[in-house]
Design an enzyme around this catalytic site. Structure first.
Site, PDB file in Angstrom:
ATOM      1  N   GLU A 116      -5.292 -10.879  -1.689  1.00 42.37           N
ATOM      2  CA  GLU A 116      -6.160 -10.724  -0.502  1.00 42.37           C
ATOM      3  C   GLU A 116      -7.620 -10.666  -0.910  1.00 42.37           C
ATOM      4  OE1 GLU A 116      -4.990  -7.363   1.904  1.00 42.37           O
ATOM      5  OE2 GLU A 116      -2.872  -7.683   1.510  1.00 42.37           O
ATOM      6  N   ASP A 139      -0.831  -3.951  -3.442  1.00 41.89           N
ATOM      7  CA  ASP A 139      -1.705  -2.792  -3.204  1.00 41.89           C
ATOM      8  C   ASP A 139      -3.160  -3.118  -3.508  1.00 41.89           C
ATOM      9  OD1 ASP A 139      -2.395  -0.074  -2.554  1.00 41.89           O
ATOM     10  OD2 ASP A 139      -0.432   0.539  -3.316  1.00 41.89           O
ATOM     11  N   GLU A 193       0.818  -1.226   0.000  1.00 42.89           N
ATOM     12  CA  GLU A 193       0.000   0.000   0.000  1.00 42.89           C
ATOM     13  C   GLU A 193       0.847   1.270   0.000  1.00 42.89           C
ATOM     14  OE1 GLU A 193      -2.842  -0.456   3.191  1.00 42.89           O
ATOM     15  OE2 GLU A 193      -3.773  -2.193   2.257  1.00 42.89           O
TER      16      GLU A 193
HETATM   17  C1  XIL Z   1      -5.985  -6.937   8.008  1.00 41.85           C
HETATM   18  C2  XIL Z   1      -6.197  -8.148   8.886  1.00 41.85           C
HETATM   19  O1  XIL Z   1      -6.972  -9.093   8.192  1.00 41.85           O
HETATM   20  C3  XIL Z   1      -6.887  -7.754  10.168  1.00 41.85           C
HETATM   21  O2  XIL Z   1      -6.990  -8.862  11.042  1.00 41.85           O
HETATM   22  C4  XIL Z   1      -6.114  -6.635  10.857  1.00 41.85           C
HETATM   23  O3  XIL Z   1      -6.814  -6.192  11.997  1.00 41.85           O
HETATM   24  C5  XIL Z   1      -5.895  -5.481   9.900  1.00 41.85           C
HETATM   25  O4  XIL Z   1      -5.273  -5.942   8.728  1.00 41.85           O
HETATM   26  N1  XIL Z   1      -4.761  -4.924   3.454  1.00 41.85           N
HETATM   27  C6  XIL Z   1      -3.708  -5.685   3.906  1.00 41.85           C
HETATM   28  C7  XIL Z   1      -3.898  -6.652   5.018  1.00 41.85           C
HETATM   29  O5  XIL Z   1      -2.628  -5.638   3.295  1.00 41.85           O
HETATM   30  O6  XIL Z   1      -2.728  -6.800   5.769  1.00 41.85           O
HETATM   31  C8  XIL Z   1      -5.049  -6.242   5.912  1.00 41.85           C
HETATM   32  O7  XIL Z   1      -5.261  -7.282   6.857  1.00 41.85           O
HETATM   33  C9  XIL Z   1      -6.280  -5.977   5.079  1.00 41.85           C
HETATM   34  C10 XIL Z   1      -6.049  -4.855   4.104  1.00 41.85           C
END
Ligand code: XIL
Length: 764
Positions: A320, A257, A213
């Site tokens: 993700e 990202d 990010e």
């Molecule tokens: C999130 C986790 O899933 C949560 O448990 C935590 O509280 C916050 O982070 N983008 C990312 C991830 O790169 O690391 C994030 O994960 C979600 C958004």
């Protein structure tokens, strides 16, 4: 009184209040009862019955503690990792608590790799300087090693989940931008952290999110204005990749990202990545988080992004993914079951794209095993989001079937608002058809469409214009049309028509078209509805596709038919090419433009109206509205109740019954104050107003993405955008809207439904 639970695992104890404070009155029995679900294994349990305050005596009776075994996971459904093995590996994000019980079973059955949801982040691995804590990350890595799974490493350099000390000096003061000692200190911390963490898992991690990010397309340099950037400078990204490559043991190094499919974000990411490549920084790939939702983004935007980075010689990984059932960040209402079916189709479409593009996709990771443990239950607000393949009891959802076997998805019957026409000649080509949004025919099992139709109505008939792309016409090709209870069939041998239906078929450049006049079996009026479907059969492709019954069952069950709803006429007007000065004065070029009138009152029966002219150029639609309104008022606090002109744009002329990302509502009051709906925003409009003897003039230039770059394009392919204009009038000047007049919409739904817009043809 309340009930609390003490739960322990390997010496770690947690307390949970399972029945909240409940009033207990002297002399009466009160039942305290609950069912509690453990997300994790425990090896020690105690239950406490506690008073909220004080030390009064109390009696406890009829105590029962019952073990409810978890619902086992489904073992008789295909393993995702086997289904997807020909294409790419499939992963999920997990926490160490999910390495046992049903979660473990689900993980091992379906996934061939996983990512630490949090356990490898800086706050987990180096909470204080130099004191590394690998307890949780090791649990995950050891599990992966023991079970032959691979891991994605997430994440090294991020602006979030970094402990405060990282950006502080030894006395706890913030490190200063421009201070070279501070810069060196932060680089040293970064190097030490990256070296230590990556080296420890170099045997089990295949790809690392080295930076996460870091792009911000709204910044002049395209980079997020994080402490990393402020203290080190934009080259912190180069250093991070450099340090990672020194210990990665050949693992692929990624920039990760979200929103990478958004054109502006994509461009900023491309610029950064190209810079890294030019500077010979060891980057191997782009991670696309893909936190998407059931309506956004378009599959084609994701495709463009994947191809762009592959074209730069990089790997793509989806890192993700989840598909939120919410399309905004505020709604909290429960999703209905239909939403989960829509979600199933979305997963189908995304994974069909991923399969098609598997040459340029390494792996796809979803962000969580099951809905109960999704981060979206609390982000961006607490709500019952359900974004993953498996539900709260770990059972497969439509989302799973959308990937594994979309023919298992229930059909969502289609709906279409059908425009009335005043006249019709069978077979003559009606340019009007081009103003209507084509409706694609598809199949539950595959992407893409090779047939489409448009429809209008008049009297007791529905008029259909269907186009089939079919290179080699063969016996067996057919078009089946279902109207009400009737079935009309077109075959190569001719049309089998009944009850006064007529049709002609014409060859087209890419196949054939059928124009059909079909009796509805009833007199139609605005508001009438009619069951309807069209199915195309291609003998050469050995495929069937349909508008509504996308399972293409031989006997169309009435539940699978779509529904046509009859609405009023769609007016069509045109815009000349030209670029006026936006100053509320009538440039010469406006004199050439034809005018439309807002004469349809959707509120009241008289009041302010406008004469409106339009122009276009390659970036804008221009509007010049002369409003007749003797009494000007903006007394109401609601912008829509003030004397104002609203301009509605449906950029792709999709005529959808809800707003999509190309749909915009611009409102300008007589004092040139703007307000917006849908995709409209201040940066996309320039406007001017002028008070006249009879009312006021609004002139506006509105940026629209989808306009042709050159006028020549229009000679080959006519271009329409959805368009309407509305005039609001506070007739008595008391702050209450007394009339609303539009050009096309007869129902007053333009602010949320584009199917009642008229159409604006751009002239060459
Ligand atoms: C999130 C986790 O899933 C949560 O448990 C935590 O509280 C916050 O982070 N983008 C990312 C991830 O790169 O690391 C994030 O994960 C979600 C958004």
């Amino acid at each position: 009184m309340r009930i609390s639970l003490q739960a322990g695992l390997a010496g770690v104890t947690n307390f949970y209040t399972v029945v909240g404070n409940t009033p207990v009155t002297d002399g009466n029995w009160v039942n305290l009862e609950t069912e509690y679900t453990f997300g994790i294994d425990v090896d020690q349990l105690s239950l406490y019955i506690e008073s909220d305050a004080g030390t009064s005596s109390f009696y406890v009776d009829d105590f029962q503690l019952t073990y409810i075994p978890p619902i086992p996971i489904q073992t008789n459904i295909p393993n995702l990792k086997d289904v997807l093995a020909p294409y790419f590996s499939i992963g999920t994000a997990i926490e160490p608590e999910q390495l046992s019980g049903e979660y473990q079973d689900l993980l091992l059955k379906h996934f061939s790799q996983f990512t630490a949801g949090n356990a490898m982040k800086w706050d987990a691995t180096e909470p204080t300087e130099g004191n590394f804590n690998f307890t949780r990350a090791d649990q995950l890595a050891n599990f992966a090693r023991a079970h032959g799974l691979r891991m994605r490493g997430h994440t090294m350099i991020w602006y979030s989940q970094v402990p405060a000390w990282v950006f502080q000096d030894s006395s706890g003061n913030p490190l200063q931008p421009g201070n070279s000692a501070h810069r060196a200190l932060l680089l040293a911390r970064m190097q030490n952290h990256i070296h230590t963490v990556i080296a420890r898992y170099a045997d089990i991690v295949d790809s690392w999110d080295v930076v996460n990010e870091v792009i911000d397309e709204s910044q002049p340099n395209g980079l997020r204005n994080s402490p990393w950037l402020q203290i080190i400078g934009p080259e912190y990204i180069d250093y991070a990749f450099q340090y990672a490559s020194e210990v990665a043991n050949g693992a692929a190094l990624f920039i990760n990202d979200y929103n990478t499919y958004q054109p502006a974000k994509r461009a900023a990411l491309q610029t950064e990545v190209q810079g890294l490549i030019n500077r010979h920084i060891p980057i191997n790939g782009v991670g696309h988080q893909m936190h998407v939702n059931i309506a956004y983004p378009a599959i084609s935007d994701v495709q463009q992004t994947l191809q762009l980075f592959a074209g730069m010689g990089l790997m793509n990984e989806v890192t993700e993914m989840d598909v939120s059932v919410y399309t905004d960040s505020t709604t909290t209402t429960e999703p209905d079951p239909q939403t989960l079916i829509t979600q199933g189709y979305r997963y189908r479409d995304f994974f069909n794209l991923f399969r098609q593009q598997h040459d340029i996709i390494n792996s796809v990771t979803v962000w969580g095993l099951s809905d109960d443990v999704s981060w979206l239950k609390t982000f961006p607000v607490t709500r019952d989001d359900k974004p993953l393949f498996f539900d709260e009891t770990l059972q497969a959802k439509p989302a799973y079937w959308g990937v594994v076997d979309p023919s298992q998805l229930p059909i969502i019957p289609q709906k279409l608002n059908v425009t009335h026409v005043k006249s019709w000649l069978v077979g003559t080509f009606e340019p009007f058809w081009d103003a209507l949004a084509p409706q694609p025919l598809t199949s539950a099992n595959q992407n893409g469409s090779w047939a489409q139709f448009r429809a209008v109505w008049k009297g007791d008939k529905v008029y259909v214009y269907a186009e089939v792309t079919e290179k080699t016409l063969k016996v067996g090709d057919a078009l089946d049309i279902y109207v009400g209870t009737q079935h009309f069939k077109y075959t190569k041998l001719g049309l089998s028509l009944a009850n006064g239906a007529q049709a002609i078929s014409l060859p087209t450049k890419s196949g054939y078209a059928v124009f059909a006049v079909l009796p509805a079996g009833q007199t139609l009026a605005i508001g009438s509805t009619l069951p309807f479907d069209i199915r195309a059969t291609s003998a050469a492709l050995n495929q069937q596709i349909s508008w509504s019954d996308t399972h293409n069952q031989q006997d169309v069950r009435s539940a699978n038919l779509g529904v046509l709803s009859m609405i009023s006429d769609k007016q069509v007007t045109n815009a000349l090419h030209g670029t006026p000065v936006v100053d509320a004065n009538e440039d010469k070029i406006w004199k050439l433009a034809g005018a439309i009138q807002t004469k349809t009152f959707v509120l009241g029966s008289s009041g302010a109206t406008a004469r409106v002219r339009m122009l276009w150029d390659s970036g804008h639609i221009y509007v010049y509205a002369e409003v007749t309104d003797p009494l000007l008022s903006k007394a109401s606090a609601n912008a829509y109740e003030q004397d104002s002109v609203e301009i509605f744009i449906d950029g792709n002329n999709g005529q959808t019954t809800t707003y999509q990302s190309d749909d915009a509502q611009y409102r300008i009051n007589f004092a040139n104050e703007q307000s917006f709906g849908g995709a409209a925003s201040a940066d996309k409009i320039q406007s001017a107003t002028r008070i006249t003897k009879t009312g006021y003039v609004v002139e506006a230039a509105i940026a629209v993405d989808s306009l042709p770059a050159t006028r020549k394009n229009l000679l080959l392919q006519p271009k329409f955008i959805g368009f309407d204009v509305q005039v609001n009038d506070d007739g008595a000047g008391t702050g209450t809207r007394t009339s609303v007049a539009t050009w096309n919409d007869t129902v007053g739904n333009n602010y949320m439904d584009t199917s009642h817009f008229g159409a604006l043809q751009l002239l060459p």
